[in-house]
Scaffold this active site. Structure first.
Site, PDB file in Angstrom:
ATOM      1  N   HIS A 267       0.830  -1.216   0.000  1.00  0.00           N
ATOM      2  CA  HIS A 267       0.000   0.000   0.000  1.00  0.00           C
ATOM      3  C   HIS A 267       0.860   1.262   0.000  1.00  0.00           C
ATOM      4  CE1 HIS A 267      -3.214  -2.629   2.083  1.00  0.00           C
ATOM      5  NE2 HIS A 267      -3.619  -2.421   0.848  1.00  0.00           N
TER       6      HIS A 267
ATOM      7  N   LYS B 177     -16.738  -6.211   5.530  1.00  0.00           N
ATOM      8  CA  LYS B 177     -15.897  -7.025   6.407  1.00  0.00           C
ATOM      9  C   LYS B 177     -15.853  -6.435   7.822  1.00  0.00           C
ATOM     10  CE  LYS B 177     -13.043  -6.863   2.326  1.00  0.00           C
ATOM     11  NZ  LYS B 177     -11.890  -6.146   1.787  1.00  0.00           N
TER      12      LYS B 177
ATOM     13  N   ARG C  74      -2.198  -6.818  -8.281  1.00  0.00           N
ATOM     14  CA  ARG C  74      -1.073  -7.695  -7.940  1.00  0.00           C
ATOM     15  C   ARG C  74      -0.955  -8.875  -8.883  1.00  0.00           C
ATOM     16  NH1 ARG C  74      -3.323  -8.285  -2.039  1.00  0.00           N
ATOM     17  NH2 ARG C  74      -5.077  -8.525  -3.434  1.00  0.00           N
TER      18      ARG C  74
ATOM     19  N   SER D 107      -3.451  -7.594   2.976  1.00  0.00           N
ATOM     20  CA  SER D 107      -3.774  -7.314   4.382  1.00  0.00           C
ATOM     21  C   SER D 107      -4.308  -8.563   5.065  1.00  0.00           C
ATOM     22  CB  SER D 107      -4.819  -6.203   4.480  1.00  0.00           C
ATOM     23  OG  SER D 107      -4.301  -5.006   3.984  1.00  0.00           O
TER      24      SER D 107
END
Ligand code: PNS
Length: 160
Positions: A18, A42, A91, A129
């Site tokens: 990040h 979440k 990613r 994360s």
């Protein structure tokens, strides 16, 4: 005219991937607003204020970078702050479908708002994360994956 980019996410917690992206996005914009979403479905590990403080510490002092939390739609937040660019990290191929859907939906909701994808450093392509949370939860070493402030916050969080 100043180009303002919005870098949205959950950042729960922020990783090295990040912070790298925040620095990278400054190539594209005069100002970057790191935007922490409050209404994620979440259940977060860290409260928004703590995530904000961790991001600030991990990125370091830079007058071109600011931090805000937001509730509701990202496009409404972008409109409110005058953002014309959304920055997201990509990613791997597995990220693509979700990111593509979000980019298309955001453009549908706010034509003219462009999403740009930036790739993290090679050694951070596997980093997320959720993996950091899991490794830290079971006592694994995350010191090379996150800023020391984040590593310490994780240690304290899971020491309880
Ligand atoms: O780090 P994350 O959890 O992948 O970030 C996802 C985030 C916060 C960028 C996304 O869920 C979001 O934009 N939420 C705000 C609500 C919204 O605008 N939803 C529609 C997106 S198409």
């Amino acid at each position: 005219m100043k180009r303002i980019a919005v870098y949205p996410g959950s950042f729960d917690p922020p990783t090295r991937g990040h912070t790298d992206l925040v620095h990278r996005s400054l190539v594209l914009a005069d100002q970057v607003i790191v935007a922490i979403a409050k209404n994620s479905t979440k259940e977060p590990l860290f409260p928004v204020d703590e995530r904000l403080a961790m991001l600030r510490a991990a990125v370091g002092e830079d007058t071109r970078v600011s931090y805000q939390s937001f509730e509701g739609l990202l496009v409404d937040f972008a409109r409110q702050v005058g953002g014309t660019l959304i920055v997201r990290g990509l990613r791997a191929v597995s990220d693509f479908e979700y990111e593509f859907q979000m980019a298309m939906m955001n453009r549908h909701l706010m034509p003219g708002l462009e999403t740009v994808f930036l790739v993290p450093p090679e050694d951070a392509t596997y980093l997320s994360s959720s993996l950091v949370r899991e490794v830290a939860r079971y006592g694994g070493d995350v010191s090379s994956l996150v800023h020391p402030v984040v590593a310490e916050a994780l240690r304290r969080r899971f020491a309880r």
